[in-house]
Design a protein around this motif. Sequence first.
Motif, PDB file in Angstrom:
ATOM      1  N   GLN A   1       0.817  -1.216   0.000  1.00  0.00           N
ATOM      2  CA  GLN A   1       0.000   0.000   0.000  1.00  0.00           C
ATOM      3  C   GLN A   1       0.852   1.269   0.000  1.00  0.00           C
ATOM      4  O   GLN A   1       0.469   2.270  -0.604  1.00  0.00           O
ATOM      5  CB  GLN A   1      -0.930  -0.015   1.221  1.00  0.00           C
ATOM      6  N   CYS A   2       2.001   1.228   0.666  1.00  0.00           N
ATOM      7  CA  CYS A   2       2.857   2.410   0.763  1.00  0.00           C
ATOM      8  C   CYS A   2       3.846   2.528  -0.389  1.00  0.00           C
ATOM      9  O   CYS A   2       4.518   3.557  -0.511  1.00  0.00           O
ATOM     10  CB  CYS A   2       3.624   2.394   2.083  1.00  0.00           C
ATOM     11  N   GLY A   3       3.949   1.496  -1.230  1.00  0.00           N
ATOM     12  CA  GLY A   3       4.876   1.550  -2.352  1.00  0.00           C
ATOM     13  C   GLY A   3       6.283   1.153  -1.990  1.00  0.00           C
ATOM     14  O   GLY A   3       7.242   1.607  -2.631  1.00  0.00           O
ATOM     15  N   LEU A   4       6.447   0.298  -0.974  1.00  0.00           N
ATOM     16  CA  LEU A   4       7.763  -0.195  -0.580  1.00  0.00           C
ATOM     17  C   LEU A   4       7.975  -1.604  -1.122  1.00  0.00           C
ATOM     18  O   LEU A   4       7.012  -2.339  -1.374  1.00  0.00           O
ATOM     19  CB  LEU A   4       7.888  -0.222   0.945  1.00  0.00           C
ATOM     20  N   ALA A   5       9.222  -1.988  -1.263  1.00  0.00           N
ATOM     21  CA  ALA A   5       9.542  -3.336  -1.713  1.00  0.00           C
ATOM     22  C   ALA A   5       9.285  -4.323  -0.585  1.00  0.00           C
ATOM     23  O   ALA A   5       9.466  -4.007   0.597  1.00  0.00           O
ATOM     24  CB  ALA A   5      11.003  -3.411  -2.158  1.00  0.00           C
ATOM     25  N   TYR A   6       8.849  -5.542  -0.957  1.00  0.00           N
ATOM     26  CA  TYR A   6       8.651  -6.580   0.052  1.00  0.00           C
ATOM     27  C   TYR A   6       9.975  -6.869   0.760  1.00  0.00           C
ATOM     28  O   TYR A   6      11.034  -6.923   0.143  1.00  0.00           O
ATOM     29  CB  TYR A   6       8.129  -7.856  -0.586  1.00  0.00           C
ATOM     30  N   GLY A   7       9.901  -7.071   2.064  1.00  0.00           N
ATOM     31  CA  GLY A   7      11.093  -7.318   2.857  1.00  0.00           C
ATOM     32  C   GLY A   7      11.615  -6.081   3.543  1.00  0.00           C
ATOM     33  O   GLY A   7      12.532  -6.170   4.354  1.00  0.00           O
ATOM     34  N   THR A   8      11.037  -4.908   3.239  1.00  0.00           N
ATOM     35  CA  THR A   8      11.456  -3.682   3.904  1.00  0.00           C
ATOM     36  C   THR A   8      11.010  -3.679   5.359  1.00  0.00           C
ATOM     37  O   THR A   8      11.782  -3.363   6.263  1.00  0.00           O
ATOM     38  CB  THR A   8      10.887  -2.450   3.187  1.00  0.00           C
ATOM     39  N   LEU A   9       9.757  -4.041   5.594  1.00  0.00           N
ATOM     40  CA  LEU A   9       9.204  -4.159   6.943  1.00  0.00           C
ATOM     41  C   LEU A   9       9.001  -5.615   7.345  1.00  0.00           C
ATOM     42  O   LEU A   9       9.218  -5.975   8.496  1.00  0.00           O
ATOM     43  CB  LEU A   9       7.863  -3.421   7.049  1.00  0.00           C
ATOM     44  N   SER A  10       8.600  -6.427   6.384  1.00  0.00           N
ATOM     45  CA  SER A  10       8.325  -7.839   6.653  1.00  0.00           C
ATOM     46  C   SER A  10       9.622  -8.638   6.680  1.00  0.00           C
ATOM     47  O   SER A  10      10.708  -8.113   6.397  1.00  0.00           O
ATOM     48  CB  SER A  10       7.372  -8.391   5.584  1.00  0.00           C
ATOM     49  N   ASP A  11       9.504  -9.905   7.017  1.00  0.00           N
ATOM     50  CA  ASP A  11      10.661 -10.787   7.080  1.00  0.00           C
ATOM     51  C   ASP A  11      11.149 -11.070   5.662  1.00  0.00           C
ATOM     52  O   ASP A  11      10.422 -11.683   4.871  1.00  0.00           O
ATOM     53  CB  ASP A  11      10.281 -12.091   7.783  1.00  0.00           C
ATOM     54  N   PRO A  12      12.359 -10.657   5.312  1.00  0.00           N
ATOM     55  CA  PRO A  12      12.848 -10.892   3.934  1.00  0.00           C
ATOM     56  C   PRO A  12      13.010 -12.363   3.611  1.00  0.00           C
ATOM     57  O   PRO A  12      13.035 -12.739   2.435  1.00  0.00           O
ATOM     58  CB  PRO A  12      14.196 -10.162   3.908  1.00  0.00           C
ATOM     59  N   GLN A  13      13.102 -13.216   4.625  1.00  0.00           N
ATOM     60  CA  GLN A  13      13.227 -14.644   4.367  1.00  0.00           C
ATOM     61  C   GLN A  13      11.935 -15.246   3.849  1.00  0.00           C
ATOM     62  O   GLN A  13      11.941 -16.331   3.257  1.00  0.00           O
ATOM     63  CB  GLN A  13      13.648 -15.369   5.658  1.00  0.00           C
ATOM     64  N   ASN A  14      10.814 -14.549   4.083  1.00  0.00           N
ATOM     65  CA  ASN A  14       9.515 -15.075   3.670  1.00  0.00           C
ATOM     66  C   ASN A  14       9.020 -14.456   2.369  1.00  0.00           C
ATOM     67  O   ASN A  14       7.869 -14.624   2.011  1.00  0.00           O
ATOM     68  CB  ASN A  14       8.476 -14.827   4.767  1.00  0.00           C
ATOM     69  N   VAL A  15       9.884 -13.703   1.687  1.00  0.00           N
ATOM     70  CA  VAL A  15       9.496 -13.055   0.440  1.00  0.00           C
ATOM     71  C   VAL A  15       9.681 -14.034  -0.719  1.00  0.00           C
ATOM     72  O   VAL A  15      10.686 -14.737  -0.795  1.00  0.00           O
ATOM     73  CB  VAL A  15      10.341 -11.783   0.202  1.00  0.00           C
ATOM     74  N   ASP A  16       8.697 -14.059  -1.616  1.00  0.00           N
ATOM     75  CA  ASP A  16       8.804 -14.927  -2.792  1.00  0.00           C
ATOM     76  C   ASP A  16      10.006 -14.534  -3.629  1.00  0.00           C
ATOM     77  O   ASP A  16      10.334 -13.355  -3.777  1.00  0.00           O
ATOM     78  CB  ASP A  16       7.529 -14.836  -3.635  1.00  0.00           C
TER      79      ASP A  16
END
Length: 388
Positions: A333-348
């Motif tokens: 929603q904010c236009g950030l890349a996945y793994g910026t706030l979330s766990d980068p290990q769980n990113v596809d």
Amino acid sequence: MFQKLLRWLRAQISTLFGDAPGANDIILSGQMENALALWAQMYETGGPWCTAKNDLHSLHIAASVAREFARLVTMELEVSLSGSPRADYLAEQLAPFLDKLPNYTEIACALGGAVFKPYVSGDRLLVDVVQGDCFFPTTFDTTGRLTGAIFSEQLKRKNTIYTRLERHEYAAGVQTIQNKAFASSSTASLGQEIPLTNVPEWADIAPEVRIEVEQPLFAYFRIPLANRNDRHSPLGASVYAPAVDTIHDADEQFGRLLWEYEGGQLAIDVDAAALRPTGDGGFQMDQRSGRLYRGCMTGNVADRTLFNVFAPALRDEAYLRGLDGILKRIEFQCGLAYGTLSDPQNVDKTATEIMASKQRSYSTVKSIQHALQVALDDLLYAMNAYAD
């Protein structure tokens, strides 16, 4: 204070600045007033839902989002001026402002924008940074450029609060600047108007000046996002405005996770017969933590057990997966890349998904950088005009 001053200005602006060019109105709707208050509270404390009454701890996601955008926007920033010796002078005057620009950018990202307003102090040019909830817009031109606003400054001396209102209006190639001072014994009102010379810091400020220039003598750094809170407002929106409800959900989920850890702590229920009585009628177990042992008495003495271990299985992995999913939604929603706030290990990890995620972040950062460049150009024009 912002909302009190806004209400007072709406009622008194015509009386105070009736002869100034431009519309005698403040272009700030009720929706934008409420949105600015909400964005500021989210940045400072996490949000109105994070109160002692709700017993909800904030992840401070709003501040993290604003800080990350400010870092990405300014980490490779370079400002160069040419045309000595004027360029050397302006570069020297601009240097203190540029040193703190990442902080100013973070505040602007949080509140939807900021105003960079230069002013003369002796033989120096300084830059006053006015946050998004500290100025009152009055006029915009047809391109959406801010051409008029009222800025406020306050000083407190013993039991007196001094307020200075500075109005800028640009019209027909002329910048009109008006200053008025007030003294009050409380924050409930501005009090009575006083001469500027009554306050030493404002004694050298002229009550009114008119300067012929080609554009306003201040720069509005507007965050270039669509304003969903007021579609007709020319003001900018916070970088986390599209994710307000989702940020609330993340704090709620974080609260559930903390409660799971709190409620699942190891404990031993101990029969009162195994505890030593104290003089005040209570019980205690020597050299043991009161957090571990809990006294209880159930059933007949012959039937009950003296010890019962309380060690439930934690469901933290399920809560963490849920929280990580919410954080990914906030990133989108904010236009950030996945793994910026979330766990980068769980990113596809597929190439297409990685490229789309990075492009989303790059596009957002690039648009904010462009808006910042426009604001810096306008700031330098104003500083150069004052230097003239």
